[in-house]
Design a protein around this motif. Structure first.
Motif, PDB file in Angstrom:
ATOM      1  N   GLY A  23       1.166  -1.273  -0.211  1.00 43.48           N
ATOM      2  CA  GLY A  23      -0.087   0.400   0.096  1.00 43.48           C
ATOM      3  C   GLY A  23       0.524   0.999  -0.088  1.00 43.48           C
ATOM      4  O   GLY A  23       0.219   2.586   0.259  1.00 43.48           O
ATOM      5  N   SER A  24       2.504   0.808   0.416  1.00 43.76           N
ATOM      6  CA  SER A  24       2.627   2.563   0.827  1.00 43.76           C
ATOM      7  C   SER A  24       4.271   2.238  -0.940  1.00 43.76           C
ATOM      8  O   SER A  24       5.022   1.109  -0.764  1.00 43.76           O
ATOM      9  CB  SER A  24       3.491   2.301   1.645  1.00 43.76           C
ATOM     10  N   LYS A  25       3.840   3.484  -1.676  1.00 47.09           N
ATOM     11  CA  LYS A  25       5.444   3.300  -2.659  1.00 47.09           C
ATOM     12  C   LYS A  25       6.601   4.036  -2.100  1.00 47.09           C
ATOM     13  O   LYS A  25       7.215   4.416  -2.917  1.00 47.09           O
ATOM     14  CB  LYS A  25       4.462   4.415  -3.856  1.00 47.09           C
ATOM     15  N   LEU A  26       6.409   4.670  -1.127  1.00 50.10           N
ATOM     16  CA  LEU A  26       7.411   5.746  -0.450  1.00 50.10           C
ATOM     17  C   LEU A  26       9.180   4.508  -1.029  1.00 50.10           C
ATOM     18  O   LEU A  26       9.836   5.576  -1.033  1.00 50.10           O
ATOM     19  CB  LEU A  26       7.795   5.644   0.950  1.00 50.10           C
ATOM     20  N   LEU A  27       9.136   3.642  -0.521  1.00 51.35           N
ATOM     21  CA  LEU A  27       9.911   2.881   0.026  1.00 51.35           C
ATOM     22  C   LEU A  27      10.305   2.660  -1.230  1.00 51.35           C
ATOM     23  O   LEU A  27      11.874   2.753  -1.944  1.00 51.35           O
ATOM     24  CB  LEU A  27      10.205   1.437   0.260  1.00 51.35           C
ATOM     25  N   GLU A  28       9.179   2.394  -2.795  1.00 52.06           N
ATOM     26  CA  GLU A  28       9.482   1.380  -3.931  1.00 52.06           C
ATOM     27  C   GLU A  28      10.267   2.976  -4.459  1.00 52.06           C
ATOM     28  O   GLU A  28      10.956   2.922  -5.548  1.00 52.06           O
ATOM     29  CB  GLU A  28       8.517   1.880  -4.657  1.00 52.06           C
ATOM     30  N   ASN A  29       9.771   4.420  -4.688  1.00 50.71           N
ATOM     31  CA  ASN A  29      10.563   5.577  -4.893  1.00 50.71           C
ATOM     32  C   ASN A  29      11.722   5.736  -4.449  1.00 50.71           C
ATOM     33  O   ASN A  29      13.018   5.812  -5.349  1.00 50.71           O
ATOM     34  CB  ASN A  29       9.738   6.926  -3.874  1.00 50.71           C
ATOM     35  N   TRP A  33      15.307   6.177  -7.053  1.00 50.66           N
ATOM     36  CA  TRP A  33      16.004   7.392  -6.538  1.00 50.66           C
ATOM     37  C   TRP A  33      17.466   7.228  -6.275  1.00 50.66           C
ATOM     38  O   TRP A  33      18.266   7.632  -6.943  1.00 50.66           O
ATOM     39  CB  TRP A  33      15.829   8.394  -5.808  1.00 50.66           C
ATOM     40  N   THR A  34      17.190   6.379  -5.200  1.00 48.42           N
ATOM     41  CA  THR A  34      18.921   5.699  -4.894  1.00 48.42           C
ATOM     42  C   THR A  34      19.363   5.235  -5.807  1.00 48.42           C
ATOM     43  O   THR A  34      20.951   5.727  -6.748  1.00 48.42           O
ATOM     44  CB  THR A  34      19.001   5.068  -3.758  1.00 48.42           C
ATOM     45  N   LEU A  35      18.832   4.264  -6.683  1.00 46.61           N
ATOM     46  CA  LEU A  35      19.536   3.424  -7.833  1.00 46.61           C
ATOM     47  C   LEU A  35      20.320   4.694  -8.732  1.00 46.61           C
ATOM     48  O   LEU A  35      20.898   4.306  -9.484  1.00 46.61           O
ATOM     49  CB  LEU A  35      18.407   2.569  -8.647  1.00 46.61           C
ATOM     50  N   VAL A  36      19.555   5.540  -9.141  1.00 47.01           N
ATOM     51  CA  VAL A  36      19.233   6.038 -10.753  1.00 47.01           C
ATOM     52  C   VAL A  36      20.419   7.469  -9.343  1.00 47.01           C
ATOM     53  O   VAL A  36      21.465   7.521 -10.755  1.00 47.01           O
ATOM     54  CB  VAL A  36      18.428   7.127 -10.455  1.00 47.01           C
ATOM     55  N   VAL A  37      20.828   7.299  -8.591  1.00 45.45           N
ATOM     56  CA  VAL A  37      22.002   8.374  -8.126  1.00 45.45           C
ATOM     57  C   VAL A  37      23.220   7.531  -8.317  1.00 45.45           C
ATOM     58  O   VAL A  37      23.898   8.050  -8.755  1.00 45.45           O
ATOM     59  CB  VAL A  37      22.222   8.611  -6.463  1.00 45.45           C
ATOM     60  N   VAL A  38      22.846   6.035  -7.691  1.00 47.34           N
ATOM     61  CA  VAL A  38      24.728   5.553  -8.214  1.00 47.34           C
ATOM     62  C   VAL A  38      24.701   5.085  -9.450  1.00 47.34           C
ATOM     63  O   VAL A  38      26.576   5.013  -9.263  1.00 47.34           O
ATOM     64  CB  VAL A  38      24.004   4.319  -6.822  1.00 47.34           C
TER      65      VAL A  38
END
Length: 49
Positions: A23-29, A33-38
């Motif tokens: 029900g929460s998309k916070l962890l997925e987001n 974004w962490t993957l994008v930065v890495v």
């Protein structure tokens, strides 16, 4: 049960993809974004851009 409600129930069952339903998309987001930065850090370290 009408034909319309039976069709809607069947479509809802079929549309489910099988992933976890937290029900929460916070962890997925945050992880996305962490993957994008890495990846951006690796690209800049390699000098490809």
């Amino acid at each position: 049960m009408t034909a319309t409600s039976a069709t809607a129930t069947h479509a809802r069952r079929r549309a489910r993809t099988g992933g976890p339903d937290d029900g929460s998309k916070l962890l997925e987001n945050v992880l996305g974004w962490t993957l994008v930065v890495v990846i951006a850090m690796f690209v800049t370290q390699l000098g490809l851009m």
